[in-house]
Scaffold this motif. Structure first.
Motif, PDB file in Angstrom:
ATOM      1  N   SER A 278      -2.292   5.694   3.405  1.00 40.84           N
ATOM      2  CA  SER A 278      -1.648   6.008   4.495  1.00 40.84           C
ATOM      3  C   SER A 278      -0.629   4.520   4.993  1.00 40.84           C
ATOM      4  CB  SER A 278      -2.201   6.646   5.471  1.00 40.84           C
ATOM      5  OG  SER A 278      -2.760   7.890   5.072  1.00 40.84           O
ATOM      6  N   GLU A 279      -1.375   3.757   4.906  1.00 45.39           N
ATOM      7  CA  GLU A 279      -0.641   2.328   5.281  1.00 45.39           C
ATOM      8  C   GLU A 279       0.414   2.013   4.576  1.00 45.39           C
ATOM      9  OE1 GLU A 279      -1.948   1.963   9.277  1.00 45.39           O
ATOM     10  OE2 GLU A 279      -0.886   0.802   8.112  1.00 45.39           O
ATOM     11  N   LEU A 280      -0.133   2.039   3.012  1.00 44.68           N
ATOM     12  CA  LEU A 280       0.778   1.524   2.173  1.00 44.68           C
ATOM     13  C   LEU A 280       1.910   2.412   1.804  1.00 44.68           C
ATOM     14  CD1 LEU A 280       1.360  -0.320  -0.148  1.00 44.68           C
ATOM     15  CD2 LEU A 280      -0.155   1.227  -1.739  1.00 44.68           C
TER      16      LEU A 280
ATOM     17  N   ALA B 153      14.162  -9.160  -2.141  1.00 44.03           N
ATOM     18  CA  ALA B 153      13.183  -9.741  -1.648  1.00 44.03           C
ATOM     19  C   ALA B 153      12.637  -9.519  -0.187  1.00 44.03           C
ATOM     20  CB  ALA B 153      13.519 -11.415  -1.156  1.00 44.03           C
ATOM     21  N   GLU B 154      13.647  -8.789   0.474  1.00 52.50           N
ATOM     22  CA  GLU B 154      13.271  -8.116   1.841  1.00 52.50           C
ATOM     23  C   GLU B 154      12.158  -6.963   1.735  1.00 52.50           C
ATOM     24  OE1 GLU B 154      16.426  -8.826   0.865  1.00 52.50           O
ATOM     25  OE2 GLU B 154      16.804 -10.713   2.191  1.00 52.50           O
ATOM     26  N   ALA B 155      12.731  -6.077   0.542  1.00 50.78           N
ATOM     27  CA  ALA B 155      11.763  -5.230   0.307  1.00 50.78           C
ATOM     28  C   ALA B 155      10.506  -5.481  -0.121  1.00 50.78           C
ATOM     29  CB  ALA B 155      12.434  -4.212  -0.864  1.00 50.78           C
ATOM     30  N   LEU B 156      10.364  -6.513  -0.729  1.00 48.23           N
ATOM     31  CA  LEU B 156       9.011  -6.940  -1.272  1.00 48.23           C
ATOM     32  C   LEU B 156       8.153  -7.531   0.005  1.00 48.23           C
ATOM     33  CD1 LEU B 156       7.522  -7.800  -3.868  1.00 48.23           C
ATOM     34  CD2 LEU B 156       8.352 -10.064  -3.687  1.00 48.23           C
ATOM     35  N   ALA B 157       8.766  -8.131   0.728  1.00 47.31           N
ATOM     36  CA  ALA B 157       8.039  -8.295   2.213  1.00 47.31           C
ATOM     37  C   ALA B 157       7.575  -7.304   2.826  1.00 47.31           C
ATOM     38  CB  ALA B 157       9.095  -9.300   2.692  1.00 47.31           C
TER      39      ALA B 157
ATOM     40  N   ARG C 188       3.688  -6.529   4.049  1.00 47.18           N
ATOM     41  CA  ARG C 188       3.130  -6.160   5.312  1.00 47.18           C
ATOM     42  C   ARG C 188       2.515  -4.753   5.101  1.00 47.18           C
ATOM     43  NH1 ARG C 188       8.109  -8.368   6.491  1.00 47.18           N
ATOM     44  NH2 ARG C 188       9.235  -6.384   6.745  1.00 47.18           N
ATOM     45  N   ARG C 189       2.989  -3.960   4.472  1.00 47.30           N
ATOM     46  CA  ARG C 189       2.130  -2.484   4.450  1.00 47.30           C
ATOM     47  C   ARG C 189       0.698  -2.786   3.740  1.00 47.30           C
ATOM     48  NH1 ARG C 189       6.235   1.798   2.087  1.00 47.30           N
ATOM     49  NH2 ARG C 189       7.818   1.876   3.716  1.00 47.30           N
TER      50      ARG C 189
ATOM     51  N   THR D 243      -8.069  -0.399  -7.972  1.00 50.57           N
ATOM     52  CA  THR D 243      -7.390  -0.272  -8.911  1.00 50.57           C
ATOM     53  C   THR D 243      -6.307  -1.327  -8.440  1.00 50.57           C
ATOM     54  OG1 THR D 243      -7.515   2.137  -8.952  1.00 50.57           O
ATOM     55  CG2 THR D 243      -5.424   1.489  -9.478  1.00 50.57           C
ATOM     56  N   ARG D 244      -5.842  -1.980  -9.587  1.00 49.69           N
ATOM     57  CA  ARG D 244      -4.634  -2.836  -9.206  1.00 49.69           C
ATOM     58  C   ARG D 244      -3.239  -2.445  -8.927  1.00 49.69           C
ATOM     59  NH1 ARG D 244      -4.840  -6.445 -14.047  1.00 49.69           N
ATOM     60  NH2 ARG D 244      -5.011  -4.482 -15.138  1.00 49.69           N
ATOM     61  N   TRP D 245      -2.542  -2.935  -8.078  1.00 51.19           N
ATOM     62  CA  TRP D 245      -1.285  -2.582  -7.529  1.00 51.19           C
ATOM     63  C   TRP D 245      -0.307  -3.796  -7.582  1.00 51.19           C
ATOM     64  CZ3 TRP D 245       0.989   1.881  -5.794  1.00 51.19           C
ATOM     65  CH2 TRP D 245       0.101   2.848  -5.807  1.00 51.19           C
ATOM     66  N   GLU D 246       0.692  -3.674  -8.299  1.00 51.43           N
ATOM     67  CA  GLU D 246       1.860  -4.872  -8.508  1.00 51.43           C
ATOM     68  C   GLU D 246       3.241  -4.298  -7.650  1.00 51.43           C
ATOM     69  OE1 GLU D 246       4.482  -6.447 -12.139  1.00 51.43           O
ATOM     70  OE2 GLU D 246       3.711  -4.491 -12.489  1.00 51.43           O
ATOM     71  N   THR D 247       3.568  -5.049  -6.882  1.00 54.53           N
ATOM     72  CA  THR D 247       4.932  -4.646  -6.395  1.00 54.53           C
ATOM     73  C   THR D 247       5.776  -5.944  -6.614  1.00 54.53           C
ATOM     74  OG1 THR D 247       3.804  -3.761  -4.361  1.00 54.53           O
ATOM     75  CG2 THR D 247       6.219  -4.571  -4.066  1.00 54.53           C
TER      76      THR D 247
END
Length: 162
Positions: free
Chosen positions: A21-23, A68-72, A76-77, A109-113
């Motif tokens: 829900s946060e992510l 880069a802004e979307a990655l940031a 934060r999520r 479970t690994r997550w990559e952004t």
């Protein structure tokens, strides 16, 4: 509308509902005692396969972002969800140059952004500082820790960098 579907079995439903829900920045659209489902409009899906990894099956999940802004924002999520984001800056993976954040959800479970900003001629960085294991691009997140603000390398194994 077609959507990519991912179904994960989880050990702790409540912890996973909080994390996702946060992510995803939204509560589940469907919530049952043993089930939760999010119907997301954004992001679209980047699906890839390779023969360079280990065990067959899901290696990791993630988001490809446009800046880069979307990655940031996703970082934060991840922080809000309780995940520890492990950065990899200017890494080479999957024939691309990208900045990345890695984390694990409550069941591992690994997550990559990642934000891709260029092409590469190799699948992975190989012997680059703090590179992954050389066979796959996705690191063992549990063996890494967030980068201290003054550090110059991308990441560090728990036992020390490189």
């Amino acid at each position: 509308m077609n959507r990519f579907h991912v179904h994960l079995n989880v050990a702790d439903l409540a912890a996973s509902i909080r994390f996702y829900s946060e992510l995803f920045a939204t509560p589940p659209a469907v919530l049952k005692p043993d089930y939760a489902k999010w119907m997301l409009e954004d992001p679209q899906v980047n699906f890839a396969i390779s023969t360079t990894g280990g065990a067959q099956g899901i290696d990791h999940l993630g988001f490809q972002v446009d800046s880069a802004e979307a990655l940031a924002t996703i970082g934060r999520r991840l922080d809000a969800a309780g995940g520890t984001g492990v950065p990899e800056e200017a890494t080479i993976c999957c024939y691309a140059q990208s900045d990345k954040l890695w984390t694990e959800d409550p069941q591992g479970t690994r997550w990559e952004t990642f934000h891709t900003f260029g092409e590469a001629t190799t699948y992975h960085a190989g012997d680059a500082p703090c590179a992954t294991d050389g066979a796959v691009c996705s690191p063992d997140v549990s063996s890494m820790k967030p980068r201290p603000e003054q550090a110059t390398s991308c990441c560090a194994p728990q036992s020390g960098c490189c």
